[in-house]
Write an enzyme that holds these catalytic residues in place. Structure first.
Site, PDB file in Angstrom:
ATOM      1  N   GLY B 154       6.830  53.338  -7.166  1.00 11.28           N
ATOM      2  CA  GLY B 154       6.923  52.564  -8.390  1.00 11.28           C
ATOM      3  C   GLY B 154       7.360  53.445  -9.551  1.00 11.28           C
ATOM      4  O   GLY B 154       7.282  54.678  -9.494  1.00 11.28           O
ATOM      5  N   CYS B 155       7.832  52.810 -10.625  1.00  9.44           N
ATOM      6  CA  CYS B 155       8.342  53.564 -11.775  1.00  9.44           C
ATOM      7  C   CYS B 155       7.224  54.319 -12.482  1.00  9.44           C
ATOM      8  O   CYS B 155       7.359  55.514 -12.773  1.00  9.44           O
ATOM      9  CB  CYS B 155       9.064  52.627 -12.733  1.00  9.44           C
ATOM     10  N   TYR B 156       6.120  53.646 -12.765  1.00  8.33           N
ATOM     11  CA  TYR B 156       5.001  54.337 -13.409  1.00  8.33           C
ATOM     12  C   TYR B 156       4.471  55.471 -12.535  1.00  8.33           C
ATOM     13  O   TYR B 156       4.242  56.579 -13.022  1.00  8.33           O
ATOM     14  CB  TYR B 156       3.870  53.355 -13.734  1.00  8.33           C
ATOM     15  N   THR B 158       5.991  57.277 -10.363  1.00  8.33           N
ATOM     16  CA  THR B 158       6.904  58.417 -10.340  1.00  8.33           C
ATOM     17  C   THR B 158       6.640  59.354 -11.514  1.00  8.33           C
ATOM     18  O   THR B 158       6.484  60.575 -11.341  1.00  8.33           O
ATOM     19  CB  THR B 158       8.370  57.921 -10.381  1.00  8.33           C
TER      20      THR B 158
END
Lengths: 352, 352, 352, 352
Positions: B154-156, B158
């Site tokens: 997920g972006c968060y 990462t």
């Protein structure tokens, strides 16, 4: 709209900065105020509307600050000046019996040594510093009634203190271990900050932290949290610049001193702000938005308990130029002058 | 630019979401890739450029996902699908020997019960879940070489993991007491999220926290931090929506297990990321900006020690659609296929 | 990606302005180029990455311009300099046989008197001015093959000429009576424009026209429209600043010389741009968006006939720093050096 | 602030759209108004503050429109409804002697056939249509005093008419050959427009034209320009969507009927707007900005003569939700009710 027989005469020093024109916006609509003088060093001699055509209708000449503070015998003088100016110009106003509301940092830090350390200059009016009242009405409005000199809080401290002070007072969180993560719009840098990071093309589509561990509002927040909790507060404070013009959103993390539920925290807020017309405590289903504050003097506060981590997440949203600066200054003026605290300030946000 | 004699045939499932078109942007410029199929359920049958005129030159017909995954015999199939789709469609691809990179959350959480709790459905491919490799190359690139199924982070997670994992591995911070305060651009909500908060007039000039204490990326971060530190991690995670299109900025607060200086923390980062072409460790005078990452696969990481509070402030910036999603997916593809990790990804940000 | 045995050696003068770093973004990804020198007057002596950390990986020292133009024996020197510099520094490069692509206005206006009138200085290299080729490949790419000195067009002229020149050439609109209404992002002002109107808090949520009837791009547009139509063009040009970083959108209004339908206008465009890889002609159902161009070298053009008013509305969108500046400069380099025009430039926009 | 002994009772129909909450913002601060009813179809039964927490303090229940229009016996009913509603619900209000201010398009176009052609439905109240007064006070305030039904102008028409009507009345420009190029913020699309183009990630960093040659405001502008000039006006009108929330900037181009200088045009404006408190005519050195209007009821107008082209460039800036919608509606209410036109509206813009 009727004006009182004798409106309060006010002067705005540094009327052409963002704090200054925001003051003018509130004061021109205030039913009990007459603006008698406005100042600008860089534009002295020009009409105010030459600098700000949007103020069409407010036809006044800009004076130098040293003159404006006495021009028209103002009863209240607002200093929206850079740090270091009010301590020089305000004492003479006070000596003549005028009231002063200082929007700069000059009278916020009680310890002149801390002021010197963070602001890079010796304090020039320590006698008045001792008499200044910190102007966050929701935390101590009694001290403001009848005060002569008000230190109007910083924008970050306003949001942080509204979120944290009631919890410290209630003993619900410990004064050490508090983290304050704040997100501010770019107008906080002011209009004269002609620096690359504040250019549209640089600030747009960008987020960053700045002055990590070294922001000037850190000692101010700690001073007031210490006062609220009765024990020395040590915080970690991280300000961020985000791509919007107005608004501060503060997310604060406090270690719980005992197990408790979100509802209990909200009850503490409601109790603390029962008599405060400009603080809205949001319930457990609603989170604050800075857009709800834009152009208004309102603050939104709520909290959530993270039981697993033994921590409360306290959240506050304000307009950095409203409740975080000029709206609050007018609120303080109302208290100083014996008016209802909300006079002239009861306007909802400009939404959207 | 020469293409290899036998480029890697890839398919992009759900090519018309933000993750999908970002994949296409990277893949069209990749020297060793041939895109053989693109899918869209809502626009199946239309040419891709009818949906996205900016992709002029990439003339392909959109197929239904079930068909596209096999069309042209792709060797790698990217799933940029909503949660719940890849677990249904990917096993057949894997069974035929294709490799799968799943950008959704379907294969990230190792515990199917946690998946069910956070995503509201039973996991439909638990056998493959056990074999999926979590695809953050900077933390474990060896596991990715030769893997068949990658769970793209997920972006968060990462941003948070890049900032925190090396410090946990080094034993410098404790796994309990970590706070992660993240700020994301609005593109993270995707293109199909036709909801009021994502309208321009609502999201512009606004900041807010959301899903406080309940975001789906929280267990994902905890799972990986636990793996990094070898001890159960418990975090407080607060995501915020800020008015920009791309970018995630994460400010993480970790309790130090011993006194140390900022330089020591930075040395740990430099050591951890010595072989990682896409992580730039910033020194003690520079703080990350999301603008430095826009359109690129790069992450910027740094930290500051708050000695008074016994805490490290770790900061990371990424493009949520780049290193936080599709750039990372291509990086994983490179590893899976035995290419140099950086192939086709070495582009600086679009600045300003 | 293989590089040719002998890549083209290029220097970028004024590499730290917005035009300069955009050039670096394109050139670092160009398969046939080696950057041998970069200059900056204000940051000479520093590494490039000290000014722009996002260029991590491009480790070069910034030289003064006078030195950089010869350093490493560049075959092509790009001048992304303020107006007035290239006319001083370029002739020596040209005299040595180097090729020059000037992104400033120094070599755009053929009449030195017009240059002097609009740019406030006498032209210092009128001999080279006569030999300079105006670098809009879509209008005359043959003149560019083998040229030594290219005047890279202004951003506004690029969009306006792409929309209007084919219609003038076809005799469809009259050269007098044309109105060009353009909307530009703020990056057009550059990075060194530390002026109040370009501050985020001023430019955000604001639109305004500027230099109405007096913009420097007006004579440039008229010169090229006159060349296209073979008759003196007189335009009314109004540039506007709008709150975004990148992009120019031009809405041009031309008086029809005869009745015609929208489809006929579009056919003229399609014919004119048949061999132009970077111009997409949109059909009668689709209107251009600047977002489709962000970070790319692409232009989108279309038109609608207003039969009642006897007028065509021609619309064009570009990235002011891409096709409007640095992308176009690289396109010109390709032509000058005998490469395929599109080499290194075939990237779609960063969307969203 | 004292309220009159008998404040005007008003109802706001469709109070939860952008026009509705903007009306509430103005009306709550109006010294002579009492809001007696607010409506919302989708949120009927809920408190207003459940939908809009920023309206804290305005505790009212939302009613269905059909009920709200009579609830509390309002003397003035504002319809901020979608097109097609007021023509159904307003006649009964008018029949009972209530006054109606319709912010939708239902009563703007005098010719029912034109209404049908542009709005896709037959007009359902043609008798009242004939009696409706077009509510742009600056052009004909006498017609508004004592009127019963006001058609509040569209946002684009307001800006265009303020810029052009005085010049047509003075015979300075010809009624054919006028071009109106307008740039609008996204709030004009409303809050219920859950469509992809209005998503933040799509509208941000984008400009585009839309409905070229086919916008519904075109016949409205032509109708009023024809009335102003006494001769049929034919315009080319191009609306653009730009990335900001509030504001309309209009650049209009009119063919001069005779040679004249900029100062003469400005004199015509000054004469036309001498008694209009909300129109500021800017001099030949100052151009309008939408930011000067944000949150206010003010319009800024100026013009420049392009002598070479025989054309005047007329420029106007307003807040599309202020003077372009709800501020103007309150101004109309003041006139209808015999109050000073400016009552409750004299607030400067929220700047920055």
């Amino acid at each position: 709209m009727t004006t009182p027989a004798h409106p309060i005469r006010v002067a705005v020093i540094a009327a052409t900065g963002y704090g200054g024109i925001e003051l003018l916006r509130w004061l021109t609509a205030h039913p009990a105020v007459e603006i008698v003088a406005v100042s600008s060093e860089s534009s002295a001699g020009q009409p105010l509307t030459a600098v700000y055509p949007h103020l069409a209708g407010l036809e006044m000449a800009l004076l130098p600050a040293a003159e404006a503070r006495f021009h028209g015998e103002p009863q209240v003088v607002f200093f929206a000046t850079p740090n270091g100016t009010a301590m020089q110009l305000a004492p003479a106003v006070l000596a003549r019996g005028g009231k002063v509301i200082d929007l700069s940092a000059d009278f916020r830090l009680k310890d002149p040594a801390v002021y010197a350390a963070y602001y890079g200059r010796a304090h020039g009016a320590t006698d008045w510093l001792a008499r200044a009242v910190y102007g966050l009405p929701e935390l101590d409005r009694e001290a403001l009634r009848g005060a002569a000199l008000v230190a109007n809080p910083g924008c970050y401290p306003t949001a942080a203190l509204l979120a944290l002070a009631p919890l410290l007072r209630a003993g619900l969180i410990a004064p050490r271990g508090i983290i304050i993560d704040s997100k501010s719009g770019v107008s906080g840098a002011g209009r004269t900050a002609l620096q690359t990071p504040y250019l549209y093309a640089e600030a747009n589509e960008d987020v960053s932290a700045y002055t990590v561990g070294a922001h000037r509002h850190q000692p101010e927040i700690e001073q007031q949290l210490t006062a609220a909790g009765g024990e020395e507060a040590v915080i970690t404070f991280t300000p961020h610049l985000i791509p919007m013009t107005r608004g501060i959103f503060t997310t604060a993390y406090g270690p719980l001193t005992r197990a408790c539920a979100t509802d209990e925290v909200l009850a503490i807020y409601r109790d603390a702000y029962a008599g405060s017309p400009f603080v809205t405590v949001l319930d457990a289903t609603t989170l604050p938005h800075t857009k709800w504050c834009a152009g208004s003097n309102r603050a939104f506060v709520t909290a959530r308990v993270d039981a697993r981590a033994g921590r409360v997440v306290a959240l506050a949203a304000i307009d950095n130029l409203g409740k975080g600066m000029s709206g609050q200054a007018v609120q303080n003026m109302n208290l100083l002058c014996g008016l209802d605290e909300a006079t002239g300030l009861e306007r909802p946000a400009v939404y959207p």
